[in-house]
Design a protein around this motif. Structure first.
Motif, mmCIF file in Angstrom:
data_model
loop_
_atom_site.group_PDB
_atom_site.id
_atom_site.type_symbol
_atom_site.label_atom_id
_atom_site.label_comp_id
_atom_site.label_asym_id
_atom_site.label_seq_id
_atom_site.Cartn_x
_atom_site.Cartn_y
_atom_site.Cartn_z
ATOM 1 N N ASP A 278 48.497 44.558 47.718
ATOM 2 C CA ASP A 278 48.052 43.802 46.543
ATOM 3 C C ASP A 278 46.791 44.408 45.942
ATOM 4 O O ASP A 278 46.015 45.058 46.624
ATOM 5 N N GLU A 279 46.601 44.122 44.660
ATOM 6 C CA GLU A 279 45.425 44.596 43.937
ATOM 7 C C GLU A 279 44.869 43.440 43.127
ATOM 8 O O GLU A 279 45.576 42.478 42.861
ATOM 9 N N SER A 280 43.635 43.576 42.703
ATOM 10 C CA SER A 280 43.045 42.539 41.854
ATOM 11 C C SER A 280 42.642 43.202 40.534
ATOM 12 O O SER A 280 41.931 44.211 40.522
ATOM 13 N N ASP A 281 43.112 42.638 39.447
ATOM 14 C CA ASP A 281 43.010 43.298 38.142
ATOM 15 C C ASP A 281 41.688 42.971 37.438
ATOM 16 O O ASP A 281 41.582 41.987 36.712
ATOM 17 N N LEU A 282 40.690 43.815 37.621
ATOM 18 C CA LEU A 282 39.406 43.586 36.948
ATOM 19 C C LEU A 282 39.464 44.030 35.487
ATOM 20 O O LEU A 282 38.729 43.529 34.653
ATOM 21 N N ARG A 283 40.334 44.980 35.194
ATOM 22 C CA ARG A 283 40.426 45.440 33.801
ATOM 23 C C ARG A 283 40.885 44.309 32.886
ATOM 24 O O ARG A 283 40.285 44.073 31.830
ATOM 25 N N ALA A 284 41.936 43.599 33.315
ATOM 26 C CA ALA A 284 42.433 42.503 32.477
ATOM 27 C C ALA A 284 41.345 41.457 32.288
ATOM 28 O O ALA A 284 41.134 40.957 31.171
ATOM 29 N N ALA A 285 40.652 41.136 33.382
ATOM 30 C CA ALA A 285 39.596 40.117 33.289
ATOM 31 C C ALA A 285 38.509 40.587 32.320
ATOM 32 O O ALA A 285 38.067 39.842 31.436
ATOM 33 N N MET A 286 38.111 41.848 32.477
ATOM 34 C CA MET A 286 37.030 42.391 31.645
ATOM 35 C C MET A 286 37.455 42.405 30.175
ATOM 36 O O MET A 286 36.698 42.012 29.302
ATOM 37 N N ARG A 287 38.680 42.826 29.918
ATOM 38 C CA ARG A 287 39.138 42.924 28.519
ATOM 39 C C ARG A 287 39.423 41.548 27.917
ATOM 40 O O ARG A 287 39.495 41.411 26.699
ATOM 41 N N ALA A 288 39.582 40.541 28.794
ATOM 42 C CA ALA A 288 39.754 39.177 28.268
ATOM 43 C C ALA A 288 38.405 38.514 28.050
ATOM 44 O O ALA A 288 38.345 37.337 27.693
ATOM 45 N N GLY A 289 37.334 39.249 28.306
ATOM 46 C CA GLY A 289 36.003 38.726 27.995
ATOM 47 C C GLY A 289 35.254 38.130 29.171
ATOM 48 O O GLY A 289 34.225 37.463 28.980
ATOM 49 N N ALA A 290 35.732 38.349 30.396
ATOM 50 C CA ALA A 290 35.038 37.769 31.559
ATOM 51 C C ALA A 290 33.609 38.306 31.642
ATOM 52 O O ALA A 290 33.343 39.475 31.363
ATOM 53 N N GLY A 291 32.689 37.422 32.029
ATOM 54 C CA GLY A 291 31.298 37.829 32.223
ATOM 55 C C GLY A 291 31.121 38.486 33.588
ATOM 56 O O GLY A 291 32.037 38.458 34.426
ATOM 57 N N ASP A 292 29.932 39.024 33.820
ATOM 58 C CA ASP A 292 29.668 39.727 35.083
ATOM 59 C C ASP A 292 29.838 38.813 36.294
ATOM 60 O O ASP A 292 30.329 39.237 37.336
ATOM 61 N N ASP A 293 29.437 37.537 36.152
ATOM 62 C CA ASP A 293 29.553 36.599 37.283
ATOM 63 C C ASP A 293 31.017 36.435 37.682
ATOM 64 O O ASP A 293 31.358 36.451 38.862
ATOM 65 N N GLU A 294 31.861 36.262 36.668
ATOM 66 C CA GLU A 294 33.285 36.036 36.964
ATOM 67 C C GLU A 294 33.907 37.287 37.599
ATOM 68 O O GLU A 294 34.683 37.201 38.549
#
Ligand code: SAM
Length: 329
Positions: A278-294
C-alpha cells in the motif's frame, strides 16, 4: 515523529525524482524500458521541496537521499539539492546514481551542499556492462566516480549487485578497484523488485556466498557492530582496516527490525517499505489544497502501519506492483 506501531522511528527519507533511467539493468527492468510516468503525474520541484520540508521541519527526518530511476536525469536536481541543504535543521543529503552525467554535475552538486554519493557499479568489464545494463556506458560511470571523488562527495560509496553467471566472478576485482581509489564498496543481494518478475531465490548470490568469495582472497574482520545502527550494510574491515566493505543481505539477512527508512515516489506516494503493498497519496492531498498539518498527519498515519518485516520468506509474499525504478532504491 514518524513512528510505527513497533516503535521504529523513520528518520531517513528516500526520494525518487524520476522513474526514468538511462540504463536497463536486468535485475531492475527489461531492455525495452517501461511505461514511464507522465509529466503531470510527477511531483514538481516545488512540490518535492515542500514535502521534504514538512518531513525535515515537522517529522524528524534527518537524512534525505535523492534517487530514482536515475536522479541525474531530473533537470532541477541541483536546485532541489540546494533547497534541501538550506533547510533548518539541515539534513544530511546524498544521492544514489548510476554515475552517468556525474562528471558534468559533481562540482555543481557539491556546490549545492550535497554531502555524498552512492554510485552503482556492477562490473569493470565493458562487455559485461553492456550485457547487464544493455547500454555501452561503463566509461561514463567510471568518469562519474572520479568526478564525485574529486568534488569531495566523500566517502564515495559504490553499490554492486552480483548476478549468477554474469558478474559473480567480479566480487574481488570490484573490491580491489574500490580499495585502490578509496571508495567504499557494498554488495547488495538481488531483491524481487524487477519489473519482469524474473527474480528467483536460487539464482540470487547470497550474502554468505559473497563473503566466502571475498574471504578466499582478502582478510575480513567484523567492523564494530555497534556502528551499524540502522544501516543496511554489515561492514567488514579489509586487511585489518581502515578500509571497509559492506554486504547488504536484504533477503537472507533482513534488517527490518532496525529500519529507519521511508520512501517518497516520484509521483508523490509515501511507501513505508520497499516491499509495501500500500501507498499513501500525498500528491492528491497536496493538489487538493491540504495544508502542511494535514499532509504531516497523513504521512504519520502511513508510517504507523508499517509491517514488522518485508515478508519475502512468507509463503503469501507478493512482489510489489511497482518495480524498484519506480519506487526509488
Ligand atoms: N539509477 C540509480 C542507480 O543506479 O543507483 C538509482 C536508482 S537504483 C534503483 C538504486 C539501487 O538499487 C542501485 O544500486 C541498484 O543496483 C539497486 N537495485 C535495483 N534493482 C535492484 C534489485 N532488484 N535488487 C537489488 N538492488 C537493486
Amino acid at each position: 515523529m514518524l513512528q510505527d506501531s513497533f516503535g521504529r522511528v523513520a528518520t531517513d527519507l528516500r526520494v525518487s525524482l524520476t522513474d526514468r533511467c538511462n540504463l536497463r539493468c536486468s535485475y531492475c527492468m527489461p531492455p525495452e524500458g517501461l511505461e514511464w510516468l507522465q509529466k503531470p503525474d510527477l511531483l514538481t520541484a516545488d512540490e518535492i521541496v515542500r514535502l521534504v520540508t514538512i518531513g525535515v521541519e515537522r517529522l524528524g527526518i534527518t537524512e534525505v537521499r535523492y534517487t530514482g530511476g536515475e536522479p541525474l536525469l531530473r533537470r532541477e536536481l541541483v536546485d532541489i539539492v540546494a533547497r534541501t541543504t538550506a533547510l533548518d535543521p539541515a539534513p544530511q543529503v546524498s544521492l544514489t546514481t548510476n554515475g552517468i552525467g556525474l562528471s558534468r554535475l559533481a562540482a555543481s552538486l557539491a556546490g549545492a551542499g550535497l554531502h555524498r554519493v552512492n554510485v552503482s557499479l556492477d562490473t569493470l568489464d565493458r562487455e559485461t556492462f553492456k550485457r547487464l545494463a544493455h547500454r555501452d556506458r561503463l566509461s561514463d560511470v567510471l568518469e562519474g566516480l572520479e568526478a564525485a571523488d574529486a568534488a569531495g562527495l566523500r566517502p564515495v560509496k559504490v553499490n554492486a549487485v552480483l548476478m549468477r553467471g554474469i558478474n559473480d566472478h567480479e566480487a574481488v576485482p570490484l573490491l580491489r578497484y574500490c580499495l585502490e581509489r578509496g571508495y567504499e564498496l557494498r554488495f547488495i543481494e538481488q531483491m524481487p523488485l524487477d519489473a519482469q518478475h524474473g527474480w528467483r531465490r536460487e539464482n540470487m548470490i547470497t550474502a554468505d556466498e559473497i563473503l566466502a568469495t571475498l574471504k578466499a582472497d582478502v582478510a575480513l574482520t567484523d567492523a564494530d557492530s555497534a556502528e551499524r545502527g540502522s544501516a543496511p550494510a554489515e561492514l567488514f574491515l579489509v586487511e585489518g582496516g581502515p578500509a571497509r566493505v559492506g554486504v547488504i543481505g536484504s533477503v537472507t539477512r533482513p534488517f527490518c527490525g532496525a529500519c529507519d527508512r521511508v520512501r517518497l515516489t516520484a509521483d508523490g506516494q509515501i511507501r513505508n517499505c520497499l516491499f509495501a503493498a500500500d501507498e499513501s497519496d500525498l500528491r492528491a492531498a497536496m493538489r487538493a489544497g491540504a495544508g502542511d498539518d494535514e499532509i504531516a498527519e497523513r504521512w504519520r498515519s502511513a508510517v504507523r502501519i508499517k509491517k514488522a518485516g518485508h515478508g519475502i520468506d512468507d509463503p503469501t509474499f507478493l512482489q510489489p506492483s511497482r518495480p524498484m525504478s519506480a519506487i526509488g532504491g
